[in-house]
Design a protein around this motif. Structure first.
Motif, PDB file in Angstrom:
ATOM      1  N   GLY A 408       0.772  -1.230   0.000  1.00  0.00           N
ATOM      2  CA  GLY A 408       0.000   0.000   0.000  1.00  0.00           C
ATOM      3  C   GLY A 408       0.805   1.283   0.000  1.00  0.00           C
ATOM      4  N   ILE A 409       2.140   1.214   0.104  1.00  0.00           N
ATOM      5  CA  ILE A 409       2.958   2.432   0.108  1.00  0.00           C
ATOM      6  C   ILE A 409       3.291   2.776  -1.336  1.00  0.00           C
ATOM      7  N   VAL A 410       2.409   3.564  -1.959  1.00  0.00           N
ATOM      8  CA  VAL A 410       2.603   3.937  -3.351  1.00  0.00           C
ATOM      9  C   VAL A 410       2.657   5.450  -3.475  1.00  0.00           C
ATOM     10  N   LEU A 411       1.519   6.107  -3.277  1.00  0.00           N
ATOM     11  CA  LEU A 411       1.478   7.549  -3.444  1.00  0.00           C
ATOM     12  C   LEU A 411       2.288   8.283  -2.392  1.00  0.00           C
ATOM     13  N   ARG A 412       2.380   7.738  -1.168  1.00  0.00           N
ATOM     14  CA  ARG A 412       3.102   8.412  -0.107  1.00  0.00           C
ATOM     15  C   ARG A 412       4.541   7.957   0.005  1.00  0.00           C
ATOM     16  N   GLY A 413       4.941   7.013  -0.870  1.00  0.00           N
ATOM     17  CA  GLY A 413       6.269   6.439  -0.746  1.00  0.00           C
ATOM     18  C   GLY A 413       7.386   7.439  -0.890  1.00  0.00           C
ATOM     19  N   GLY A 414       7.175   8.469  -1.690  1.00  0.00           N
ATOM     20  CA  GLY A 414       8.220   9.464  -1.907  1.00  0.00           C
ATOM     21  C   GLY A 414       7.966  10.763  -1.189  1.00  0.00           C
ATOM     22  N   CYS A 415       6.903  10.815  -0.373  1.00  0.00           N
ATOM     23  CA  CYS A 415       6.580  12.019   0.401  1.00  0.00           C
ATOM     24  C   CYS A 415       6.391  13.224  -0.518  1.00  0.00           C
ATOM     25  N   GLY A 416       5.821  12.962  -1.689  1.00  0.00           N
ATOM     26  CA  GLY A 416       5.549  14.074  -2.605  1.00  0.00           C
ATOM     27  C   GLY A 416       6.790  14.776  -3.091  1.00  0.00           C
ATOM     28  N   ILE A 417       7.770  14.015  -3.583  1.00  0.00           N
ATOM     29  CA  ILE A 417       9.069  14.574  -3.941  1.00  0.00           C
ATOM     30  C   ILE A 417       8.950  15.648  -5.019  1.00  0.00           C
ATOM     31  N   MET A 418       8.376  15.303  -6.178  1.00  0.00           N
ATOM     32  CA  MET A 418       8.377  16.237  -7.293  1.00  0.00           C
ATOM     33  C   MET A 418       7.507  17.463  -7.038  1.00  0.00           C
ATOM     34  N   PRO A 419       6.254  17.334  -6.502  1.00  0.00           N
ATOM     35  CA  PRO A 419       5.472  18.545  -6.236  1.00  0.00           C
ATOM     36  C   PRO A 419       6.141  19.467  -5.234  1.00  0.00           C
ATOM     37  N   ALA A 420       6.923  18.897  -4.294  1.00  0.00           N
ATOM     38  CA  ALA A 420       7.535  19.714  -3.254  1.00  0.00           C
ATOM     39  C   ALA A 420       8.797  20.420  -3.730  1.00  0.00           C
ATOM     40  N   LEU A 421       9.365  19.946  -4.844  1.00  0.00           N
ATOM     41  CA  LEU A 421      10.601  20.539  -5.341  1.00  0.00           C
ATOM     42  C   LEU A 421      10.371  22.004  -5.690  1.00  0.00           C
ATOM     43  N   THR A 422      11.244  22.874  -5.239  1.00  0.00           N
ATOM     44  CA  THR A 422      11.205  24.336  -5.399  1.00  0.00           C
ATOM     45  C   THR A 422      10.075  24.978  -4.607  1.00  0.00           C
ATOM     46  N   ALA A 423       9.426  24.215  -3.682  1.00  0.00           N
ATOM     47  CA  ALA A 423       8.348  24.801  -2.889  1.00  0.00           C
ATOM     48  C   ALA A 423       8.885  25.702  -1.791  1.00  0.00           C
ATOM     49  N   GLY A 424      10.115  25.433  -1.315  1.00  0.00           N
ATOM     50  CA  GLY A 424      10.680  26.215  -0.231  1.00  0.00           C
ATOM     51  C   GLY A 424      11.713  27.221  -0.710  1.00  0.00           C
ATOM     52  N   TRP A 425      11.544  28.485  -0.282  1.00  0.00           N
ATOM     53  CA  TRP A 425      12.460  29.545  -0.687  1.00  0.00           C
ATOM     54  C   TRP A 425      12.864  30.363   0.532  1.00  0.00           C
ATOM     55  N   TYR A 426      14.065  30.935   0.475  1.00  0.00           N
ATOM     56  CA  TYR A 426      14.498  31.860   1.509  1.00  0.00           C
ATOM     57  C   TYR A 426      15.413  32.907   0.880  1.00  0.00           C
ATOM     58  N   ALA A 427      15.028  34.170   1.035  1.00  0.00           N
ATOM     59  CA  ALA A 427      15.802  35.289   0.503  1.00  0.00           C
ATOM     60  C   ALA A 427      16.136  35.108  -0.976  1.00  0.00           C
ATOM     61  N   GLY A 428      15.142  34.608  -1.722  1.00  0.00           N
ATOM     62  CA  GLY A 428      15.316  34.460  -3.161  1.00  0.00           C
ATOM     63  C   GLY A 428      16.051  33.217  -3.600  1.00  0.00           C
ATOM     64  N   ASN A 429      16.353  32.306  -2.664  1.00  0.00           N
ATOM     65  CA  ASN A 429      17.063  31.075  -2.996  1.00  0.00           C
ATOM     66  C   ASN A 429      16.224  29.859  -2.621  1.00  0.00           C
ATOM     67  N   GLN A 430      16.289  28.834  -3.469  1.00  0.00           N
ATOM     68  CA  GLN A 430      15.544  27.608  -3.210  1.00  0.00           C
ATOM     69  C   GLN A 430      16.228  26.790  -2.121  1.00  0.00           C
ATOM     70  N   LEU A 431      15.415  26.309  -1.179  1.00  0.00           N
ATOM     71  CA  LEU A 431      15.968  25.546  -0.061  1.00  0.00           C
ATOM     72  C   LEU A 431      16.546  24.215  -0.523  1.00  0.00           C
ATOM     73  N   GLU A 432      16.024  23.670  -1.627  1.00  0.00           N
ATOM     74  CA  GLU A 432      16.449  22.342  -2.077  1.00  0.00           C
ATOM     75  C   GLU A 432      17.670  22.394  -2.978  1.00  0.00           C
ATOM     76  N   LYS A 433      18.162  23.564  -3.282  1.00  0.00           N
ATOM     77  CA  LYS A 433      19.249  23.699  -4.245  1.00  0.00           C
ATOM     78  C   LYS A 433      20.618  23.650  -3.566  1.00  0.00           C
ATOM     79  N   VAL A 434      21.508  22.805  -4.085  1.00  0.00           N
ATOM     80  CA  VAL A 434      22.913  22.805  -3.686  1.00  0.00           C
ATOM     81  C   VAL A 434      23.750  22.824  -4.958  1.00  0.00           C
ATOM     82  N   VAL A 435      24.982  23.290  -4.843  1.00  0.00           N
ATOM     83  CA  VAL A 435      25.842  23.414  -6.018  1.00  0.00           C
ATOM     84  C   VAL A 435      27.199  22.784  -5.719  1.00  0.00           C
ATOM     85  N   PHE A 436      27.542  21.767  -6.511  1.00  0.00           N
ATOM     86  CA  PHE A 436      28.884  21.197  -6.415  1.00  0.00           C
ATOM     87  C   PHE A 436      29.829  22.062  -7.252  1.00  0.00           C
ATOM     88  N   VAL A 437      30.946  22.419  -6.662  1.00  0.00           N
ATOM     89  CA  VAL A 437      31.942  23.240  -7.347  1.00  0.00           C
ATOM     90  C   VAL A 437      33.087  22.337  -7.777  1.00  0.00           C
TER      91      VAL A 437
END
Length: 458
Positions: A408-437
């Protein structure tokens, strides 16, 4: 399973020469003394549709416009088709609801007596649709593209696709040399004329591998990154949870190839009397398979076996390369701040620990059976001093365990990964974004833009 009389199998990878290829000829199975190689030419049947759709994309046409924009005369035809409701995208994705294969396997008026002997009711001649509205699909693209480009369809394909990619063994007429002609009866010599967009192309394994690499590469010479990504997406679901329809892709979703979950294969196969072909891409891994065969066909089982062997091996190689390049390990900024990046059997990178000024950021997620992972975003830029900045996206998701399926763990299995992407922002920056240099191909640091923090690789 019988082997094709002559066949080529090619495994290709983005921006590289074929990583594996095999050529087979059954003695006496083809006309002449030809020994097949990567440049041998075959008919590729419906794989030709990839060229038709790619040409539409190359020309930047409005795929959502009705076909009557270019061919208004269709409104005056018969056949019961409302052409104003059919778009170029419908034609290219087999969703137009009209017949296929203009000139092949269509209604034959002269066969009416045989149908009546089989119990069919008598039909009047006027009940048969006129030729001009029978089975157009990609064939209709010929007229549309000729109107737009001012040149013949075959010339447009050469100018916009085969010439830029150096596909010298690809044409709409058979080559004078190195053409594979099966000993069984086949259409090796036929010019399909108006049906060329649907099945008229001759090509080689080497040429098709060049095409596949161009489609898979983020730096494709033919398409912008945005158009390329949109092209490698489903347009509609199929009749099974494992199938979908693309433009012109036949899309398969499978869990049989990867330990990381679902893999999508974007495939176009083809068949024309005497020949069979398979053009299959795995965008998630930047690889594909090209199979060209003449005679008795066993290409599907062979392609399956090849993918089942290669994809798990590619996953292992990708993990080794990620470690070698330096994506894994500890990144620290001092003052009690560090990020621990690891590699396991799951997808992407595992973010096993995040401490910001001594605070365990992942404590709550871990207590709820969740974990943080990072996935590449295909967004790269080069800054001062040649430093390469590579964007990745963080995701908090349920831990992968070896639990039985069907719980039965289908729709909740990923905790809404794709819809939640870019949902969180702070001071103009996305909370989910990291950058490898990176510098000189090696990872040297990790940036967290929302926290205005740069961490150096230890």
């Amino acid at each position: 399973m019988s082997w094709p009389q002559a066949a080529e199998y090619s495994m290709i990878q983005t921006n590289k020469q074929p990583i594996w290829e095999y050529h087979h000829t059954t003695p006496g199975s083809i006309v002449g003394n030809l020994t097949v190689d990567r440049h041998s030419q075959y008919r590729i049947g419906s794989v030709s549709k990839v060229f038709a759709d790619l040409l539409l994309l190359r020309l930047g046409l409005d795929l959502g416009a009705p076909v009557t924009k270019w061919l208004p005369g269709l409104r005056e035809g018969s056949g019961g088709v409302d052409w104003d409701d059919i778009t170029l995208k419908d034609l290219g994705s087999h969703m137009a609801g009209i017949r296929r294969n203009y000139g092949f396997w269509v209604e034959n008026y002269t066969a009416m007596p045989e149908f009546e002997l089989a119990g069919f009711p008598h039909a009047r001649p006027e009940e048969y649709p006129l030729c001009e509205v029978v089975g157009l699909r990609e064939e209709m693209c010929t007229e549309e593209l000729e109107k737009v480009t001012g040149m013949s369809y075959t010339s447009a394909v050469q100018r916009y696709i085969t010439h830029p990619l150096g596909m010298n063994r690809t044409s709409f007429l058979p080559a004078r040399t190195n053409l594979v002609i099966p000993s069984i009866a086949g259409l090796w010599h036929a010019d399909l004329g108006q049906s060329n967009p649907a099945g008229g192309v001759f090509s080689s394994a080497y040429d098709l591998s060049r095409l596949a690499r161009s489609i898979l590469s983020p730096s494709s010479r033919l398409l912008s990154p945005a158009i390329r990504r949109a092209w490698l997406k489903p347009l509609s679901s199929g009749s099974s949870i494992n199938t979908a329809v693309g433009f012109p892709w036949e899309i398969t979703r499978t869990t049989e190839l990867s330990r990381n979950g679902v893999i999508e294969l974007y495939t176009k196969d083809g068949a024309i009397p005497g020949y069979g072909s398979l053009f299959s891409l795995v965008p998630a891994y930047g690889v594909g398979v090209v199979v060209l065969a003449a005679g008795d066909l066993g290409m599907y089982a062979l392609a399956d076996a090849l993918l089942a062997t290669v994809v798990p091996a590619l996953e292992d190689v990708a993990r080794e390369e990620a470690i070698e390049v330096g994506y894994t390990g500890r990144f620290t900024a001092g003052n009690g701040s560090w990020v621990e990046v690891g590699m396991d059997q799951g997808p992407g990178l595992l973010i096993s620990e995040v401490r910001i000024h001594g605070v365990n950021i992942l404590k709550t997620a871990a207590a709820r059976g969740m974990e943080m992972r990072a996935y590449p975003g295909e967004l790269t830029s080069v800054g001062k001093g040649g430093l390469e900045q590579e964007v990745w996206w963080l995701s908090v998701e349920r831990k992968i365990t070896n639990r039985p399926l069907g719980r039965g763990i289908v729709l909740r299995g990923g905790c809404g990964i794709m819809p939640a992407l870019t949902a969180g922002w702070y001071a103009g920056n996305q909370l989910e974004k990291v950058v490898f240099v990176k510098t000189a191909g090696k990872v040297v640091g990790l940036e967290i833009p929302a926290r205005r923090m740069t961490l150096m690789k230890v």
